[in-house]
Each structure stands twice: as C-alpha cells, then as structure tokens.
Design an enzyme around this catalytic site. Structure first.
Site, PDB file in Angstrom:
ATOM      1  N   ASN A   9      32.226  -0.648 -97.328  1.00  0.00           N
ATOM      2  CA  ASN A   9      33.508   0.061 -97.294  1.00  0.00           C
ATOM      3  C   ASN A   9      33.711   0.515 -95.852  1.00  0.00           C
ATOM      4  O   ASN A   9      33.104   1.477 -95.411  1.00  0.00           O
ATOM      5  CB  ASN A   9      33.456   1.261 -98.248  1.00  0.00           C
ATOM      6  CG  ASN A   9      34.693   2.137 -98.143  1.00  0.00           C
ATOM      7  OD1 ASN A   9      35.692   1.735 -97.543  1.00  0.00           O
ATOM      8  ND2 ASN A   9      34.628   3.326 -98.717  1.00  0.00           N
ATOM      9  N   TRP A  10      34.564  -0.218 -95.152  1.00  0.00           N
ATOM     10  CA  TRP A  10      34.704   0.050 -93.708  1.00  0.00           C
ATOM     11  C   TRP A  10      35.580   1.271 -93.417  1.00  0.00           C
ATOM     12  O   TRP A  10      35.705   1.683 -92.275  1.00  0.00           O
ATOM     13  CB  TRP A  10      35.291  -1.179 -93.003  1.00  0.00           C
ATOM     14  CG  TRP A  10      34.375  -2.374 -93.002  1.00  0.00           C
ATOM     15  CD1 TRP A  10      33.155  -2.494 -93.619  1.00  0.00           C
ATOM     16  CD2 TRP A  10      34.610  -3.630 -92.352  1.00  0.00           C
ATOM     17  NE1 TRP A  10      32.628  -3.740 -93.397  1.00  0.00           N
ATOM     18  CE2 TRP A  10      33.497  -4.459 -92.617  1.00  0.00           C
ATOM     19  CE3 TRP A  10      35.655  -4.134 -91.577  1.00  0.00           C
ATOM     20  CZ2 TRP A  10      33.400  -5.767 -92.124  1.00  0.00           C
ATOM     21  CZ3 TRP A  10      35.565  -5.429 -91.093  1.00  0.00           C
ATOM     22  CH2 TRP A  10      34.439  -6.235 -91.364  1.00  0.00           C
ATOM     23  N   LYS A  11      36.262   1.770 -94.441  1.00  0.00           N
ATOM     24  CA  LYS A  11      37.170   2.924 -94.274  1.00  0.00           C
ATOM     25  C   LYS A  11      38.180   2.651 -93.143  1.00  0.00           C
ATOM     26  O   LYS A  11      38.593   1.507 -92.978  1.00  0.00           O
ATOM     27  CB  LYS A  11      36.351   4.195 -94.040  1.00  0.00           C
ATOM     28  CG  LYS A  11      35.260   4.355 -95.118  1.00  0.00           C
ATOM     29  CD  LYS A  11      34.622   5.706 -95.144  1.00  0.00           C
ATOM     30  CE  LYS A  11      33.564   5.746 -96.240  1.00  0.00           C
ATOM     31  NZ  LYS A  11      32.950   7.051 -96.404  1.00  0.00           N
ATOM     32  N   HIS A  97      38.448   6.107-104.490  1.00  0.00           N
ATOM     33  CA  HIS A  97      37.396   6.661-103.626  1.00  0.00           C
ATOM     34  C   HIS A  97      37.611   8.174-103.475  1.00  0.00           C
ATOM     35  O   HIS A  97      38.758   8.631-103.422  1.00  0.00           O
ATOM     36  CB  HIS A  97      37.444   5.973-102.256  1.00  0.00           C
ATOM     37  CG  HIS A  97      36.256   6.304-101.408  1.00  0.00           C
ATOM     38  ND1 HIS A  97      36.167   7.485-100.711  1.00  0.00           N
ATOM     39  CD2 HIS A  97      35.096   5.641-101.187  1.00  0.00           C
ATOM     40  CE1 HIS A  97      34.997   7.522-100.076  1.00  0.00           C
ATOM     41  NE2 HIS A  97      34.332   6.423-100.355  1.00  0.00           N
ATOM     42  N   GLU A  99      37.514  10.054-101.028  1.00  0.00           N
ATOM     43  CA  GLU A  99      38.350  10.444 -99.887  1.00  0.00           C
ATOM     44  C   GLU A  99      39.830  10.303-100.236  1.00  0.00           C
ATOM     45  O   GLU A  99      40.666  11.080 -99.779  1.00  0.00           O
ATOM     46  CB  GLU A  99      37.978   9.600 -98.658  1.00  0.00           C
ATOM     47  CG  GLU A  99      36.627  10.036 -98.090  1.00  0.00           C
ATOM     48  CD  GLU A  99      35.875   8.955 -97.341  1.00  0.00           C
ATOM     49  OE1 GLU A  99      36.435   7.892 -97.041  1.00  0.00           O
ATOM     50  OE2 GLU A  99      34.678   9.197 -97.063  1.00  0.00           O
ATOM     51  N   GLU A 169      29.358   7.636-106.484  1.00  0.00           N
ATOM     52  CA  GLU A 169      29.245   8.172-105.134  1.00  0.00           C
ATOM     53  C   GLU A 169      29.320   9.699-105.166  1.00  0.00           C
ATOM     54  O   GLU A 169      30.430  10.266-105.181  1.00  0.00           O
ATOM     55  CB  GLU A 169      30.385   7.639-104.257  1.00  0.00           C
ATOM     56  CG  GLU A 169      30.411   6.139-104.131  1.00  0.00           C
ATOM     57  CD  GLU A 169      31.105   5.706-102.850  1.00  0.00           C
ATOM     58  OE1 GLU A 169      30.487   4.975-102.074  1.00  0.00           O
ATOM     59  OE2 GLU A 169      32.244   6.131-102.609  1.00  0.00           O
ATOM     60  N   GLY A 175      28.599  10.100 -96.179  1.00  0.00           N
ATOM     61  CA  GLY A 175      28.661  10.368 -94.748  1.00  0.00           C
ATOM     62  C   GLY A 175      27.801  11.531 -94.300  1.00  0.00           C
ATOM     63  O   GLY A 175      27.868  11.950 -93.138  1.00  0.00           O
ATOM     64  N   SER A 215      25.503   7.514 -98.168  1.00  0.00           N
ATOM     65  CA  SER A 215      24.384   7.459 -97.213  1.00  0.00           C
ATOM     66  C   SER A 215      23.302   6.462 -97.600  1.00  0.00           C
ATOM     67  O   SER A 215      22.124   6.707 -97.359  1.00  0.00           O
ATOM     68  CB  SER A 215      23.788   8.857 -97.007  1.00  0.00           C
ATOM     69  OG  SER A 215      24.770   9.729 -96.459  1.00  0.00           O
ATOM     70  N   GLY A 236      29.145   2.772 -96.531  1.00  0.00           N
ATOM     71  CA  GLY A 236      30.121   3.115 -95.501  1.00  0.00           C
ATOM     72  C   GLY A 236      29.528   2.890 -94.121  1.00  0.00           C
ATOM     73  O   GLY A 236      29.519   1.775 -93.600  1.00  0.00           O
ATOM     74  N   GLY A 237      28.991   3.949 -93.536  1.00  0.00           N
ATOM     75  CA  GLY A 237      28.486   3.908 -92.160  1.00  0.00           C
ATOM     76  C   GLY A 237      27.605   2.706 -91.847  1.00  0.00           C
ATOM     77  O   GLY A 237      27.802   2.020 -90.835  1.00  0.00           O
TER      78      GLY A 237
END
Ligand code: PGA
Length: 257
Positions: A9-11, A97, A99, A169, A175, A215, A236-237
C-alpha cells in the site's frame, strides 16, 4: 491451501516516474515472482496506468487501487469509478483503510457500498479493519473488528465471498514501527475466519485470505506470516523500497515450501 498475498500500500507516495523506478527495482530484485506467492501493489491513482505498463514485465504481481467511489459516474469531484479502475487493469482495490476512515469520513456504511460496487465490477476488495489503541485498552477490539467485518459483508453473497480479501490493521500499529505481536494477530485473524464460517460456510472460511498490516517489515514478517491464520501482509512503509518489499516476498516463499 491458501497462497500468501504480499501487498504494498504505497499511500500518497510515488508519482508516475517514481512508480516506474520502484517497479523496475522490484522486478530486478525478484528475478521472477516465487511460484507459491501472489504479489500486489497499490500505487496512487495517477500512477496506475504507468504501473499497469511496468507490471507487464513482472508476472505474479497484480495491480490495485487505494480507493474507489460507489457510484458509476457523475458529479463527484475528485472521485474515481470502478469502471475507470477496470480500464487501467486494476484487479484489486483497498476499501476502508483506517486513514480513509479517520481523515476522509469513511464509515462502515460507505465501506459496505464500496465493497458491493467493487464486487459487481469484478474488482477484488481488500477490506481493511482494525481497532484503535483506546478500543484495545478497553478490551473492545474483538467486538469492534467483528462489527466492521460484518458491516462490510451485508450484501456479499457466497460467490462474491471468494473474491474478498480482509486486512486486519490495528490502527496503533500503522506507521508506528510497533507491529501487533504474532499472538495478537493470530487471535484476531482466527476470529475473522470464524465470522466467515458463520456468514458463509467452512469452505469459504478456509479459503478467505486474511492479511496482517501495521509495521510489517523484513525483521518481523517471518513470525507474523508463520501464524496459521495470517495469509499475507498489507505493507506500507516497507513496500516503498524494492529490497524490503522483495525480502518479505522471499520470506513468504520460504514459508510456503
Ligand atoms: P505500515 O502501513 O506498514 O507503514 O505500518 C500499513 C498500512 O497502513 O497499510
């Protein structure tokens, strides 16, 4: 036997140029996707076309969007429809998601509408669920997540259930560098699978893929992916660097032996 799905998930990272560079890097590092693992990348909308072209050279990695609207078209400034995602070869779409729930007003009911619309358009929804730290401290986490899953499935029939992916999640793990423990992830995934069994049947419950997100990194992927009900990761990251993303794919491949 469920296959691992390792999803990035590159956001709001990577415009078209960076998308090309990152996917070429992933292609080089992988040198062929491991046979027993499925890959997925979800770049921003503006990079989907570029990603679709780049992915023609990487077999085994599918394309997904990070959001979709629940109407076909019309006066919805800034939104994108399922048909538009079909046109750029998007196979999956992330829905709900945390966010988006937190910053863009998504609710269980908009998530449900998006899931239904996506399935109608043969897009596979990756439905995100997860509790806040406060809800976990109050011991409400299992109930909260159960409600999110049930709400998303209101209009999903047995046939469509096969095309759904769930991502658990925990919001406090996203994150933050602090993932859930393998035991916390397993406990929640087991509960989600039981919701599936109640709503559909055992066969559907055994085949639904439930990803863990929050994470996940190369250093903790093995212990998380080793849990019997963890079928992959929504990352993500660590999906923004070719080597950390492919390291996690390699770990999944090892565990699939
Ligand atoms: P993270 O993000 O891996 O950076 O924690 C996961 C996600 O939000 O999907």
């Amino acid at each position: 036997m469920r296959r691992f799905l390792i999803a990035g998930n590159w956001k709001m990272n990577c415009g078209p140029k960076e998308t090309s560079t990152l996917l070429q890097g992933i292609g080089e590092q992988l040198n062929g996707m491991p046979e027993k693992v499925d890959g997925l990348v979800c770049p921003p909308m503006i990079s989907l076309t570029t990603a679709s072209v780049e992915l023609q050279d990487i077999e085994g990695i599918a394309l997904g969007a990070q959001n979709v609207h629940f109407e076909d078209n019309g006066s919805y400034t800034g939104e994108v429809s399922t048909q538009m995602l079909n046109e750029v070869d998007s196979e999956y779409v992330i829905v709900g998601h945390s966010e988006r729930r937190q910053y863009f007003g998504e609710t269980d009911s908009t998530v449900e509408a998006k899931v239904t619309k996506s399935l109608d358009a043969e897009l596979k929804p990756v439905i995100c669920v997860g509790e806040s730290l406060e809800q976990r401290k109050d011991n409400e986490h299992m109930l909260r997540v159960r409600k999110q899953v049930e709400a998303a499935l209101v209009n999903v029939d047995d046939e469509d259930a096969r095309n759904v992916v769930i991502a658990y999640e925990p919001i406090w793990a996203i994150g933050s560098g602090e993932s859930a423990t393998p035991e916390q992830a397993q406990e929640m995934h087991d509960m989600i699978r039981s919701v599936w069994a109640d709503r559909f049947d055992d066969e559907a419950a055994n085949s639904i893929r439930i990803l863990y997100g929050g994470s996940m990194k190369p250093h903790n992927a093995e212990e998380l992916l080793s849990q019997s009900d963890v079928d992959g990761g929504l990352i993500g990251g660590a999906s923004l660097k070719a080597d950390s993303f492919t390291d996690i794919i390699d770990i999944a491949a090892e565990l699939s032996q």
